[in-house]
Design an enzyme around this catalytic site. Sequence first.
Site, PDB file in Angstrom:
ATOM      1  CG  HIS A 278      42.361  36.513  40.965  1.00 32.92           C
ATOM      2  ND1 HIS A 278      41.174  36.867  40.393  1.00 32.92           N
ATOM      3  CD2 HIS A 278      42.045  36.027  42.196  1.00 32.92           C
ATOM      4  CE1 HIS A 278      40.176  36.616  41.236  1.00 32.92           C
ATOM      5  NE2 HIS A 278      40.670  36.107  42.335  1.00 32.92           N
TER       6      HIS A 278
ATOM      7  CD  GLU B  71      44.184  39.892  41.608  1.00 34.36           C
ATOM      8  OE1 GLU B  71      44.965  39.639  40.673  1.00 34.36           O
ATOM      9  OE2 GLU B  71      42.981  40.180  41.448  1.00 34.36           O
TER      10      GLU B  71
ATOM     11  CG  ASP C 282      42.388  36.285  36.187  1.00 31.22           C
ATOM     12  OD1 ASP C 282      41.256  36.227  35.699  1.00 31.22           O
ATOM     13  OD2 ASP C 282      42.595  36.597  37.365  1.00 31.22           O
TER      14      ASP C 282
END
Length: 257
Positions: free
Chosen positions: A41, A106, A158
């Site tokens: 992400h 992330e 993303d």
Amino acid sequence: MPERPVTKPFQADSQFVNQVEPSPNFGERRQVKSPDLIILHYTGMKSGEAALTRLCCGEAEVSSHYLIGEDGEIIQLVAEGKRAWHAGISCWKGIKDINSHSIGIEIVNRGHEYGYADFPDEQMESVVQLLGDIVARYRIKSADILAHSDIAPLRKQDPGELFDWHYLYKAGLGIWVEPAPIRPGDSLGIGQQGDSVLNYQLALQKIGFEIVPSGKFDELTVACTTAFQRHFRQEKVDGIADISTVETLNKLLEKVC
Ligand SMILES: [Zn+2]
């Protein structure tokens, strides 16, 4: 009120972790003993600190196993054995509970909303180190390192077309083929129907996308095409299956199927 696990310190799972910041947002993996997918992400927020705060905020009900800063710092938020909440409604190769199956990472980047920019070298080096370590420990297949946009093409973009999948591939991680050159010729787009659309949809489905092979180039086909381009044909992301997109998809299929 749903019952929330107590946030408590835990041992980092990877030697490359710089810091552990326990998030309360996790649960138990459901019917999956160990992860077999990795989802990448971007944070899509104004700063890494803002992202860290959100990922650790109980009310936000989101998390990931790892957060990688622009400077390459790796923070672990959820133990790998637990189910982090990063994928949302998503699907890949028929798997719908992606959170139970995956490790979520992330990567700090402002994203398309706040000024999308290249991922710095230090950050990419850390992505490679961490991925290499996770892949080795769980024997995760190259084709199972995915973008959030791959598993939720209608909702997510993303980590996006600036994420350097080729760099990962050169480090032995993920799948990649040289994109076919962009050139004039027949293309498939929204509203078109027929066998060529059907065959194209079947190819996307075989790669893993959740698509309904109807023979009609619908919104979902546009979204899957866009997601495919963000990952595999990054030069032009427009949701149109031009010659380059179709050829790149077929090259990829030959490689992985
Ligand atoms: Zn995401």
